[in-house]
Design a protein around this motif. Structure first.
Motif, PDB file in Angstrom:
ATOM      1  N   ARG A 104      23.201  16.224  51.468  1.00  0.00           N
ATOM      2  CA  ARG A 104      22.123  16.844  50.701  1.00  0.00           C
ATOM      3  C   ARG A 104      21.301  17.840  51.516  1.00  0.00           C
ATOM      4  O   ARG A 104      20.440  18.522  50.973  1.00  0.00           O
ATOM      5  CB  ARG A 104      21.200  15.760  50.126  1.00  0.00           C
ATOM      6  N   PHE A 105      21.537  17.907  52.820  1.00  0.00           N
ATOM      7  CA  PHE A 105      20.811  18.848  53.675  1.00  0.00           C
ATOM      8  C   PHE A 105      21.780  19.395  54.704  1.00  0.00           C
ATOM      9  O   PHE A 105      22.584  18.653  55.291  1.00  0.00           O
ATOM     10  CB  PHE A 105      19.632  18.151  54.373  1.00  0.00           C
ATOM     11  N   ARG A 106      21.691  20.691  54.934  1.00  0.00           N
ATOM     12  CA  ARG A 106      22.638  21.355  55.845  1.00  0.00           C
ATOM     13  C   ARG A 106      22.414  20.882  57.281  1.00  0.00           C
ATOM     14  O   ARG A 106      21.288  20.877  57.789  1.00  0.00           O
ATOM     15  CB  ARG A 106      22.464  22.864  55.775  1.00  0.00           C
ATOM     16  N   ALA A 107      23.516  20.527  57.936  1.00  0.00           N
ATOM     17  CA  ALA A 107      23.425  20.046  59.315  1.00  0.00           C
ATOM     18  C   ALA A 107      22.935  21.150  60.244  1.00  0.00           C
ATOM     19  O   ALA A 107      22.122  20.906  61.149  1.00  0.00           O
ATOM     20  CB  ALA A 107      24.778  19.519  59.779  1.00  0.00           C
ATOM     21  N   ASP A 108      23.419  22.401  60.037  1.00  0.00           N
ATOM     22  CA  ASP A 108      23.020  23.492  60.936  1.00  0.00           C
ATOM     23  C   ASP A 108      21.533  23.811  60.787  1.00  0.00           C
ATOM     24  O   ASP A 108      20.847  24.091  61.772  1.00  0.00           O
ATOM     25  CB  ASP A 108      23.872  24.742  60.697  1.00  0.00           C
ATOM     26  N   LEU A 109      21.007  23.737  59.568  1.00  0.00           N
ATOM     27  CA  LEU A 109      19.570  23.968  59.380  1.00  0.00           C
ATOM     28  C   LEU A 109      18.755  22.830  59.983  1.00  0.00           C
ATOM     29  O   LEU A 109      17.705  23.064  60.599  1.00  0.00           O
ATOM     30  CB  LEU A 109      19.254  24.116  57.890  1.00  0.00           C
ATOM     31  N   TYR A 110      19.246  21.603  59.816  1.00  0.00           N
ATOM     32  CA  TYR A 110      18.551  20.445  60.399  1.00  0.00           C
ATOM     33  C   TYR A 110      18.412  20.610  61.913  1.00  0.00           C
ATOM     34  O   TYR A 110      17.316  20.408  62.477  1.00  0.00           O
ATOM     35  CB  TYR A 110      19.316  19.165  60.071  1.00  0.00           C
ATOM     36  N   HIS A 111      19.480  21.000  62.573  1.00  0.00           N
ATOM     37  CA  HIS A 111      19.425  21.152  64.036  1.00  0.00           C
ATOM     38  C   HIS A 111      18.553  22.346  64.437  1.00  0.00           C
ATOM     39  O   HIS A 111      17.911  22.312  65.496  1.00  0.00           O
ATOM     40  CB  HIS A 111      20.837  21.296  64.609  1.00  0.00           C
ATOM     41  N   ARG A 112      18.516  23.374  63.602  1.00  0.00           N
ATOM     42  CA  ARG A 112      17.677  24.525  63.906  1.00  0.00           C
ATOM     43  C   ARG A 112      16.192  24.171  63.768  1.00  0.00           C
ATOM     44  O   ARG A 112      15.360  24.621  64.560  1.00  0.00           O
ATOM     45  CB  ARG A 112      18.032  25.680  62.954  1.00  0.00           C
ATOM     46  N   LEU A 113      15.865  23.334  62.774  1.00  0.00           N
ATOM     47  CA  LEU A 113      14.464  22.965  62.555  1.00  0.00           C
ATOM     48  C   LEU A 113      13.974  21.909  63.536  1.00  0.00           C
ATOM     49  O   LEU A 113      12.801  21.880  63.908  1.00  0.00           O
ATOM     50  CB  LEU A 113      14.277  22.431  61.128  1.00  0.00           C
ATOM     51  N   SER A 114      14.864  21.006  63.944  1.00  0.00           N
ATOM     52  CA  SER A 114      14.443  19.855  64.758  1.00  0.00           C
ATOM     53  C   SER A 114      14.727  20.056  66.239  1.00  0.00           C
ATOM     54  O   SER A 114      15.164  19.119  66.926  1.00  0.00           O
ATOM     55  CB  SER A 114      15.126  18.572  64.261  1.00  0.00           C
ATOM     56  N   VAL A 115      14.481  21.276  66.725  1.00  0.00           N
ATOM     57  CA  VAL A 115      14.624  21.505  68.167  1.00  0.00           C
ATOM     58  C   VAL A 115      13.713  20.540  68.928  1.00  0.00           C
ATOM     59  O   VAL A 115      14.086  19.990  69.958  1.00  0.00           O
ATOM     60  CB  VAL A 115      14.282  22.965  68.511  1.00  0.00           C
ATOM     61  N   TYR A 116      12.511  20.327  68.385  1.00  0.00           N
ATOM     62  CA  TYR A 116      11.598  19.331  68.958  1.00  0.00           C
ATOM     63  C   TYR A 116      11.148  18.407  67.827  1.00  0.00           C
ATOM     64  O   TYR A 116      10.258  18.756  67.056  1.00  0.00           O
ATOM     65  CB  TYR A 116      10.385  19.993  69.605  1.00  0.00           C
ATOM     66  N   PRO A 117      11.766  17.233  67.704  1.00  0.00           N
ATOM     67  CA  PRO A 117      11.319  16.289  66.667  1.00  0.00           C
ATOM     68  C   PRO A 117      10.039  15.581  67.096  1.00  0.00           C
ATOM     69  O   PRO A 117       9.895  15.156  68.240  1.00  0.00           O
ATOM     70  CB  PRO A 117      12.486  15.300  66.561  1.00  0.00           C
ATOM     71  N   LEU A 118       9.098  15.483  66.181  1.00  0.00           N
ATOM     72  CA  LEU A 118       7.796  14.877  66.487  1.00  0.00           C
ATOM     73  C   LEU A 118       7.449  13.881  65.380  1.00  0.00           C
ATOM     74  O   LEU A 118       7.297  14.261  64.214  1.00  0.00           O
ATOM     75  CB  LEU A 118       6.723  15.965  66.573  1.00  0.00           C
ATOM     76  N   ARG A 119       7.329  12.616  65.756  1.00  0.00           N
ATOM     77  CA  ARG A 119       7.003  11.571  64.773  1.00  0.00           C
ATOM     78  C   ARG A 119       5.508  11.285  64.805  1.00  0.00           C
ATOM     79  O   ARG A 119       4.922  11.062  65.868  1.00  0.00           O
ATOM     80  CB  ARG A 119       7.776  10.288  65.093  1.00  0.00           C
ATOM     81  N   VAL A 120       4.883  11.282  63.621  1.00  0.00           N
ATOM     82  CA  VAL A 120       3.473  10.935  63.497  1.00  0.00           C
ATOM     83  C   VAL A 120       3.398   9.450  63.148  1.00  0.00           C
ATOM     84  O   VAL A 120       3.949   9.026  62.133  1.00  0.00           O
ATOM     85  CB  VAL A 120       2.783  11.775  62.401  1.00  0.00           C
ATOM     86  N   PRO A 121       2.734   8.635  63.975  1.00  0.00           N
ATOM     87  CA  PRO A 121       2.730   7.184  63.728  1.00  0.00           C
ATOM     88  C   PRO A 121       1.955   6.824  62.471  1.00  0.00           C
ATOM     89  O   PRO A 121       0.944   7.465  62.147  1.00  0.00           O
ATOM     90  CB  PRO A 121       2.047   6.620  64.977  1.00  0.00           C
ATOM     91  N   PRO A 122       2.397   5.812  61.753  1.00  0.00           N
ATOM     92  CA  PRO A 122       1.629   5.340  60.593  1.00  0.00           C
ATOM     93  C   PRO A 122       0.336   4.674  61.036  1.00  0.00           C
ATOM     94  O   PRO A 122       0.202   4.247  62.188  1.00  0.00           O
ATOM     95  CB  PRO A 122       2.575   4.347  59.914  1.00  0.00           C
TER      96      PRO A 122
END
Length: 517
Positions: free
Chosen positions: A347-365
């Motif tokens: 449901r989501f393009r792998a190449d776009l996912y990798h382009r957007l998530s160069v730096y993944p940042l999780r916001v804690p609940p």
């Protein structure tokens, strides 16, 4: 207090000036010394930021005080202290409302502060903030020598200056980021939204924001609904060299599929029915700055392909046009979905996912942030106090415990709405408009909230507790409290720890010692 006793109070603080102490510890030591020098129920150190006073450290005040932001124009005592050339004592019968009414710990039924003194703090002739002291007993400060407070204020200013200089020496801040902060301050007339908290996970998040903010990397901000992903995006942009340039936001879930492409890339006249004129898209509006794509997982796959092309080449075409436009945009994206799982599901393009998530940042609940919930509650309480025209709006101790015990599935947004709703309900219960409005636990209407009548009290030392030593009776009661908390939270140790006001690891160690694990 004798001169020797005063000297004994000052000496450790002078020694602290040369020590590399954490900011919170430095300021707590300062206030502890102040209370030793001038006995009082509460003391606070506040920094002036634009038109607000921000509490940096407090003693003897409710934990939510640290999350409050006191707008100076709404608090005449704070205005008077800032305008004073030196220490100022308010008369015990002063008609001016005290910003700490209802916030002093161990009130024992007395909500209003009856004696108050304070002193402005100056750093190199610049007004920096305030020191305040409050007492519940009228006339407590009547015999205090204000010169003593003035001398302490000088030492306090030196302490603050030392802390700020040590931070400048130890913090690696690039010149470009410093310039960006100055430009942002000069260009913006609105007070920036603030990420409030002091927990370890919140401090780690702020460190990551500072780290990635100075880069040009694309950031994928993930986290549950209501954790503040948009605020994190704003903070990343503010920490970047692009801070002078615009931050443009687009909620990808709020637009019909037919309009998403036009919103992102723009369109020319006649591109589709209703396109009566040429229009720039969000990418062109953000040229030179930052584009924040909220709920990026909702983008249609056809648009995902075009977005990827713009991210790779920096070129776009408006809808209905053959002409290419070059843009220089940093993209921040946010989602509450598991995008990696969306990629696996197709449901989501792998190449776009990798382009957007160069730096993944999780916001804690919020449930992982411990007592930050009280600081955030204080921030929302102060907002509602001003909105409702109240002298003071406070949480009862039982209400604070209920907030700490709750799991917050809706996170900070849920807390904000709950505080506003509870304030209205509490006000509606009053026969006449009160000067100080208390929010009790039952008004919060949270799961696990104790019934009306307040907090649990210790059972009388009768029955099976008789004949036990004090230690044995205390341990028996501890077992009872922990077992009841675990039962209420279906065996969840973290939730039980929050309700009991303990660190998760400390509760675990206590439970092992008591034979519960």
């Amino acid at each position: 207090m004798t001169a020797n006793q005063q000297l004994a109070t000052f000496i450790p603080l002078v020694a602290d000036l040369a020590r590399d102490l954490p900011e919170q510890e430095r300021y707590q030591r300062l206030l502890q010394a102040l209370r030793q020098l001038l006995p009082c129920e509460a003391a606070a150190l506040l920094r002036l930021e634009d038109d607000y006073l921000v509490p940096l450290s407090v003693i003897g005040l409710s934990a939510d005080t640290l999350g409050r932001r006191f707008k100076v124009s709404e608090h005449p005592r704070l205005q008077a202290l800032l305008a004073s050339p030196g220490p100022l004592r308010f008369p015990a019968d002063s008609p001016l409302p005290d910003p700490y009414d209802g916030l002093v710990e161990n009130l024992q039924g007395r909500l209003e502060v009856h004696d108050c003194i304070g002193c402005p703090l100056y750093l190199q002739d610049r007004l920096w903030g305030l020191l305040t002291l409050d007492a519940l007993e009228a006339g407590r400060f009547g015999r205090i020598d204000l010169d003593t407070l003035g001398a302490f204020a000088g030492l306090a200013a030196a302490t603050v200056m030392a802390g700020e200089r040590i931070q400048l020496l130890t913090r690696r801040v690039e010149d470009e980021r410093q310039r960006a902060a100055l430009y942002r301050e000069a260009a913006s007339q609105q007070r920036p939204r603030e990420l409030i908290g002091q927990s370890a996970v919140h401090r780690a998040l702020l460190e990551e924001i500072a780290l990635v903010g100075a880069s040009e990397l694309s950031v994928l901000i993930s986290g549950e609904t209501g954790v503040g992903k948009e605020l994190v995006a704003e903070a990343i942009h503010a920490a970047s060299p692009r801070a002078r340039q615009p931050l443009i936001s687009l909620n990808c879930a709020a637009l019909p599929e037919s309009l998403v492409e036009s919103e992102l890339f723009g369109h020319v006249r006649g591109a589709f029915s209703g396109a009566l004129s040429e229009r720039r898209g969000k990418f062109e509006l953000a040229d030179g700055g930052t584009l924040f794509l909220d709920e990026v997982g909702e983008l249609p796959q056809a648009v995902q392909a075009k977005l990827l092309r713009v991210l790779q080449s920096g070129q776009l075409q408006r809808l209905g046009s053959d002409r290419e436009h070059r843009v220089d945009v940093r993209v921040l994206a946010a989602t509450n979905r598991d995008l990696a799982a969306e990629v696996r599901a197709g449901r989501f393009r792998a190449d776009l996912y990798h382009r957007l998530s160069v730096y993944p940042l999780r916001v804690p609940p919020l449930r992982e942030r411990g007592r930050d919930v009280l600081l955030l509650a204080g921030y929302f309480l102060e907002q509602n106090r001003a909105r409702m025209g109240l002298r003071s709006l406070r949480l009862s101790p039982a209400a604070q415990k209920a907030l700490l015990a709750y799991d917050w599935p809706g996170n900070v947004r849920e807390l904000e709405h709950l505080i506003g709703r509870a304030a209205l309900k509490a006000l509606a219960r009053q026969a006449e408009r009160p000067r100080i409005l208390s929010i009790d636990a039952e008004v919060l209407d949270l799961p696990g909230t104790p019934p009306a009548g307040g907090e649990r009290s210790l059972p009388p030392a009768t029955g099976e507790a008789r004949g036990l030593s004090l230690r044995e009776a205390v341990e028996r009661y501890q077992r009872q409290l922990i077992s009841e908390a675990l039962e209420r939270h279906q065996g969840k140790w973290s939730a039980a720890a929050r309700e009991l006001g303990l660190d998760r690891a400390n509760l675990s160690r206590l439970a092992r010692r008591l034979g519960l694990k």
